[in-house]
Design a protein around this motif. Structure first.
Motif, PDB file in Angstrom:
ATOM      1  N   VAL A  24       0.853  -1.209  -0.145  1.00 20.40           N
ATOM      2  CA  VAL A  24       0.034   0.035   0.103  1.00 20.40           C
ATOM      3  C   VAL A  24       0.961   1.129  -0.103  1.00 20.40           C
ATOM      4  O   VAL A  24       1.634   1.301   1.060  1.00 20.40           O
ATOM      5  N   ILE A  25       0.808   2.235  -0.984  1.00 22.71           N
ATOM      6  CA  ILE A  25       1.293   3.466  -1.043  1.00 22.71           C
ATOM      7  C   ILE A  25       0.544   4.600  -0.837  1.00 22.71           C
ATOM      8  O   ILE A  25      -0.561   4.717  -1.426  1.00 22.71           O
ATOM      9  N   ILE A  26       0.833   5.326   0.301  1.00 24.85           N
ATOM     10  CA  ILE A  26       0.079   6.442   0.331  1.00 24.85           C
ATOM     11  C   ILE A  26       0.819   7.774   0.953  1.00 24.85           C
ATOM     12  O   ILE A  26       1.962   7.443   1.572  1.00 24.85           O
ATOM     13  N   GLU A  27       0.439   8.912   0.462  1.00 24.12           N
ATOM     14  CA  GLU A  27       0.998  10.111   0.979  1.00 24.12           C
ATOM     15  C   GLU A  27       0.495  10.533   2.332  1.00 24.12           C
ATOM     16  O   GLU A  27      -0.613  10.510   2.653  1.00 24.12           O
ATOM     17  N   GLY A  28       1.816  11.106   2.989  1.00 26.00           N
ATOM     18  CA  GLY A  28       1.175  11.580   4.317  1.00 26.00           C
ATOM     19  C   GLY A  28      -0.018  12.683   4.382  1.00 26.00           C
ATOM     20  O   GLY A  28      -0.504  12.772   5.477  1.00 26.00           O
ATOM     21  N   ILE A  29       0.276  13.480   3.401  1.00 21.13           N
ATOM     22  CA  ILE A  29      -0.774  14.454   3.071  1.00 21.13           C
ATOM     23  C   ILE A  29      -0.805  14.437   1.669  1.00 21.13           C
ATOM     24  O   ILE A  29       0.346  14.722   0.836  1.00 21.13           O
ATOM     25  N   GLN A  30      -1.914  14.151   0.865  1.00 21.04           N
ATOM     26  CA  GLN A  30      -1.828  14.401  -0.489  1.00 21.04           C
ATOM     27  C   GLN A  30      -1.868  15.756  -0.828  1.00 21.04           C
ATOM     28  O   GLN A  30      -2.460  16.657  -0.796  1.00 21.04           O
ATOM     29  N   GLY A  31      -0.749  15.834  -1.998  1.00 24.34           N
ATOM     30  CA  GLY A  31      -0.278  17.285  -2.326  1.00 24.34           C
ATOM     31  C   GLY A  31      -1.126  17.643  -3.692  1.00 24.34           C
ATOM     32  O   GLY A  31      -2.074  18.387  -3.436  1.00 24.34           O
ATOM     33  N   LEU A  65       5.031   5.129   2.864  1.00 21.51           N
ATOM     34  CA  LEU A  65       4.698   6.337   3.155  1.00 21.51           C
ATOM     35  C   LEU A  65       5.520   7.100   2.252  1.00 21.51           C
ATOM     36  O   LEU A  65       6.608   7.394   2.280  1.00 21.51           O
ATOM     37  N   ASP A  66       4.677   7.612   1.460  1.00 19.86           N
ATOM     38  CA  ASP A  66       5.195   8.754   0.212  1.00 19.86           C
ATOM     39  C   ASP A  66       5.070  10.145   1.029  1.00 19.86           C
ATOM     40  O   ASP A  66       4.102  10.810   1.114  1.00 19.86           O
ATOM     41  N   GLU A  67       6.293  10.441   1.585  1.00 14.21           N
ATOM     42  CA  GLU A  67       6.343  11.858   2.258  1.00 14.21           C
ATOM     43  C   GLU A  67       7.304  12.729   1.127  1.00 14.21           C
ATOM     44  O   GLU A  67       7.928  13.761   1.979  1.00 14.21           O
ATOM     45  N   ILE A  68       7.244  12.711   0.392  1.00 12.87           N
ATOM     46  CA  ILE A  68       8.043  13.542  -0.763  1.00 12.87           C
ATOM     47  C   ILE A  68       7.670  14.813  -0.762  1.00 12.87           C
ATOM     48  O   ILE A  68       8.656  15.812  -0.599  1.00 12.87           O
ATOM     49  N   GLN A  69       6.339  15.186  -0.711  1.00 12.59           N
ATOM     50  CA  GLN A  69       5.964  16.440  -0.444  1.00 12.59           C
ATOM     51  C   GLN A  69       5.641  16.973   0.863  1.00 12.59           C
ATOM     52  O   GLN A  69       5.812  18.135   1.263  1.00 12.59           O
TER      53      GLN A  69
END
Length: 373
Positions: free
Chosen positions: A172-179, A207-211
């Motif tokens: 499962v891949i999910i953003e910490g906050i969707q940008g 966890l995609d924390e890229i943004q």
């Protein structure tokens, strides 16, 4: 040769930056509330950043990953301490898409599965598997559309449980906050149930924390508001303050194998110098606390504007949703009030300023924003 025309451009040539301000070729000053897609974390042309990069490139800019590069271990040590993930390992690459590609690859190596769960309006990059996990059909080429991904509604616990119960989901891949999705925040309840269900089903949680990472939300990672620990975390954007760099933070549950992952440019000497400079400044100037303080102030003040349908965000990652399209509003902010902002879809304005934004600069933005409204 002409440039491949894929970017609709504002007719502005930015040639200089300092802190949270940039200037065009005509000397016009702009307040930067976008940071070049959330990339500028410690401000434009910070003296310490300039000095670190200048000294490093004058000594050694690049050499191969086939020899020791002690700067990489320094980055890992500092990042582990700052983020609270000292027991994780770090793999360095060049971009957010690369980080997500490697995270998904590592997950599939680990459990042998091929299915991915992503979420409605997710954005994870523009390369092979990363773009397939991105919920935007217009940028997924037929060659990338390989049926690996199921998109679920964000914060729908029952739909998530049903999908993971099938036992064939790799990650499962999910953003910490969707940008790009409009500053949509996963709820604490959802994230905690997601962590629990991933553990129960042998699914890797990425966890995609890229943004949303690197202090932007007012904590080092946005998911730290929810009290969970993912198996893999991806970072980019703010890690190098504009120098191309990214990283994958990897749980001790994974065993590295020679040749399993690789990169030519990732973790080069110059990139590491940039990353170390960023962490120096973040710590010395308390930029994570500043993001929380100034961000909370902006969120509360913006909620007072009746023209805005909804104000969302954490720290200096803010979305302003309107009932009508905001294209003209954004243009007036740039050309009339000299403020750069971002956009999501047609109705959401995004604020992603450098983490050094001051209260005074926040007030200047509010004054200019009120004028265009």
């Amino acid at each position: 040769m002409k440039l491949f025309d894929v970017y609709p451009l504002y007719n502005i040539n930015i040639v200089k930056g300092k802190g949270c301000k940039v200037w065009d070729e005509n000397g016009v000053e702009y307040l930067d509330l976008y940071g070049g897609h959330a990339v500028i974390s410690v401000g434009h042309a910070h003296p310490h950043y300039v000095e670190m990069i200048s000294n490093q490139v004058a000594t050694l800019g690049f050499y191969s990953n086939s020899v020791i590069n002690k700067l990489q271990q320094q980055v890992a040590d500092r990042l582990g301490r700052l983020s609270g993930y000292e027991d994780y390992s770090l793999f360095l690459i060049n971009s957010g898409a690369e980080a997500n590609e490697n995270a998904l690859k590592l997950a599939s190596f680990h459990n042998g599965r091929t299915k991915i769960v992503s979420f409605s309006k997710a954005f994870h990059g523009r390369t092979s598997l990363a773009v397939e996990a991105t919920n935007n059909p217009s940028i997924i080429a037929p060659i990338n559309n390989n049926g690996h991904v199921t998109y679920l509604p964000l914060n729908d616990i029952e739909a998530m449980r049903q999908e993971l119960a099938k036992g064939d989901v790799c990650a499962v891949i999910i953003e910490g906050i969707q940008g790009v999705g409009g500053i949509k925040i996963p709820t604490t309840e959802f994230m905690q149930e997601l962590r629990k269900t991933c553990t129960e089903t042998g699914t890797i949680l990425i966890l995609d924390e890229i943004q949303s990472g690197y202090g932007r939300s007012g904590k080092f990672f946005a998911h730290q508001y929810t009290g969970i620990q993912p198996d893999i975390i991806t970072v980019a954007k703010g890690i190098g303050n504009g120098f191309p760099m990214a990283g994958v933070l990897i749980s001790p549950m994974f065993t590295p194998i020679y040749g399993q992952l690789g990169t030519t440019f990732g973790g080069n000497h110059l990139a590491c110098a940039a990353a170390l400079a960023v962490m120096d400044i973040v710590e010395k100037e308390n930029l994570i606390d500043n993001a929380a303080k100034v961000g909370n102030y902006l969120l509360e003040e913006l909620k007072k504007f009746p023209q805005i349908k909804e104000v969302r965000g954490r720290g200096l990652m803010i979305g302003l949703e309107f009932d009508e399209p905001i294209k003209e509003l954004r243009s007036r902010l740039i050309y009339d009030e000299h403020v750069f902002t971002g956009v999501s879809g047609t109705n959401v304005l995004r604020l992603l300023p450098p983490l050094c934004l001051s209260m005074e600069e926040a007030d200047k933005f509010l004054v200019r924003f009120k004028k265009v409204l």
